[in-house]
Motif scaffolding. Sequence first.
Motif, PDB file in Angstrom:
ATOM      1  N   PHE A 101      37.901  26.847  60.389  1.00 21.50           N
ATOM      2  CA  PHE A 101      36.893  27.190  59.388  1.00 21.50           C
ATOM      3  C   PHE A 101      35.808  28.113  59.910  1.00 21.50           C
ATOM      4  O   PHE A 101      34.968  28.580  59.155  1.00 21.50           O
ATOM      5  N   CYS A 102      35.791  28.388  61.220  1.00 21.19           N
ATOM      6  CA  CYS A 102      34.610  28.972  61.852  1.00 21.19           C
ATOM      7  C   CYS A 102      34.745  30.481  62.054  1.00 21.19           C
ATOM      8  O   CYS A 102      35.748  30.964  62.606  1.00 21.19           O
ATOM      9  N   SER A 103      33.705  31.205  61.675  1.00 24.38           N
ATOM     10  CA  SER A 103      33.689  32.659  61.820  1.00 24.38           C
ATOM     11  C   SER A 103      32.915  33.116  63.052  1.00 24.38           C
ATOM     12  O   SER A 103      32.792  34.325  63.284  1.00 24.38           O
ATOM     13  N   ILE A 104      32.400  32.172  63.858  1.00 26.09           N
ATOM     14  CA  ILE A 104      31.595  32.556  65.014  1.00 26.09           C
ATOM     15  C   ILE A 104      32.338  33.496  65.958  1.00 26.09           C
ATOM     16  O   ILE A 104      31.779  34.511  66.394  1.00 26.09           O
ATOM     17  N   PRO A 105      33.604  33.212  66.326  1.00 25.47           N
ATOM     18  CA  PRO A 105      34.291  34.145  67.235  1.00 25.47           C
ATOM     19  C   PRO A 105      34.428  35.555  66.659  1.00 25.47           C
ATOM     20  O   PRO A 105      34.530  36.525  67.421  1.00 25.47           O
ATOM     21  N   LEU A 106      34.429  35.682  65.330  1.00 22.07           N
ATOM     22  CA  LEU A 106      34.523  37.005  64.711  1.00 22.07           C
ATOM     23  C   LEU A 106      33.265  37.824  64.949  1.00 22.07           C
ATOM     24  O   LEU A 106      33.312  39.059  64.915  1.00 22.07           O
ATOM     25  N   MET A 107      32.150  37.146  65.202  1.00 25.86           N
ATOM     26  CA  MET A 107      30.872  37.833  65.373  1.00 25.86           C
ATOM     27  C   MET A 107      30.362  37.775  66.810  1.00 25.86           C
ATOM     28  O   MET A 107      29.789  38.739  67.314  1.00 25.86           O
ATOM     29  N   ARG A 108      30.563  36.642  67.454  1.00 28.09           N
ATOM     30  CA  ARG A 108      29.990  36.418  68.775  1.00 28.09           C
ATOM     31  C   ARG A 108      31.012  36.479  69.900  1.00 28.09           C
ATOM     32  O   ARG A 108      30.652  36.477  71.075  1.00 28.09           O
ATOM     33  N   GLY A 109      32.292  36.483  69.572  1.00 25.30           N
ATOM     34  CA  GLY A 109      33.321  36.642  70.585  1.00 25.30           C
ATOM     35  C   GLY A 109      33.643  35.381  71.349  1.00 25.30           C
ATOM     36  O   GLY A 109      33.308  34.265  70.953  1.00 25.30           O
ATOM     37  N   LYS A 110      34.317  35.561  72.483  1.00 26.93           N
ATOM     38  CA  LYS A 110      34.743  34.452  73.323  1.00 26.93           C
ATOM     39  C   LYS A 110      33.547  33.818  74.037  1.00 26.93           C
ATOM     40  O   LYS A 110      32.500  34.435  74.210  1.00 26.93           O
ATOM     41  N   PHE A 111      33.754  32.587  74.501  1.00 32.52           N
ATOM     42  CA  PHE A 111      32.698  31.849  75.188  1.00 32.52           C
ATOM     43  C   PHE A 111      32.386  32.483  76.531  1.00 32.52           C
ATOM     44  O   PHE A 111      33.280  32.768  77.328  1.00 32.52           O
TER      45      PHE A 111
END
Length: 452
Positions: A172-182
């Motif tokens: 459900f999460c769009s964070i990797p689309l904006m912030r990338g890998k950890f």
Amino acid sequence: MSCAKVAIVTLGCPKNAVDSEGLGGLIAMGGHEVVGDVVDADIVLVNTCGFIDPARRETVQEVLDLAQLKEAGAIEGLILTGCLVARSAEEIASSLPEVDALVDFAAYPRVAEIVSAVADGMLTQRVHGDPGARFDPAWWDASMAASPRLRFGHAPWSYLKIAEGCNRGCAFCSIPLMRGKFRSRLAADIEGEARRLAAQGVSEISLVSQDSVMWGRDTKEGGLVRLLRRLESVDGLKRIRLMYLHPQGVSDELIDTMLASDVIVSYFDLSLQHVAPGVLKAMGRWGGRNRFERIIGRIRGAEPLAGIRSTFILGFPGESEADAADLDSFVNESDLDWVGVFTFSREPGTRSDVLEGQVDEEVARERSERVAVTGEIAMERRASSLVGERFEVLVERWDDGAGTWSGRSQREAPEVDGEITFTVDEPLRVGDYVPVRITANSGADLAGKLER
């Protein structure tokens, strides 16, 4: 180059708040004046959130409101930064012509130059940076070495970012689309920033990231426990609070370290999201009701007064009425201090957007409302059980009309949880730590009296 007065409006999460303070430092170092109110500004910078659809709508409405000020001549320029720019820069550029510049993460080090160009009417392009290239924490630490964060206000607490991005791949999460890998920040950089904050009078820091339990695993600096022990030695810090804990990383070692410390507070921000096995599997999440109850039970067994928070998503594709009822039962029985409930939002680019079994929006909303009510009852019940307890409270605000102070104990995180109001018979200052005996509750909020 003109010296502009710049107001920064922050939307979204605490990570964005930290970024805004970093941008403020860069802008000030570039010769501009950062002001606290839009009405005093020449240029307004909006640090946007693009996580879910309601956040994007909030950004659009904020921009439209500011555009009216610009049209009326109250402000001269409008700049957007943040996750929504990283995700949808070209779309925003075409749909919101009122925006002078869209600044992606990659262009953050040049934000003062872009402000100058807007102020001087010399802007040659609207989109700056490389939308889609994701946030790189290297710019942050390099920039902080030259221009420390410009803290907004003088609160005795502050957020401190320890990492960027996420590798979990939740559906459900769009964070990797904006912030990338950890990517972890280096321990030395984190400690250095903590010492600078303490030197400015900050006594409580909240460590934030998208996935705090993963800190150090990518840099081989050790795990989160090692970082916590390093930060415990920072002079001036009385509280270190951990935020955003994926339950899979909440080990016995981490729990024991937190509960045994005089500085790390007994506050557990557990990102559970659901309890039904089928829903969690579809989400790409770890855990289940039995595992979550074990974690909570272990914490409560060792420290009954620990603060425990979690958030949940209702209406995820494939969720049944029985799944929603199971979650409702868990929230009612799990003795959480704080409960956040969200309705599933379909996000383009995420796996959940194309999953079969999409739940009707009205049904999802009804389930969310039902669990939210259960959460409110559970939080009030938990708060009422604390009447008679004594907590050390960080003094934060005076209410002249009510004649009361308010603040937070270890069990309340800033901005997202409740607060404790209390009466006193002696003068206090913001930033003091005082013992308060709880005498009553109003919903999830507590009230008490100073007790030396």
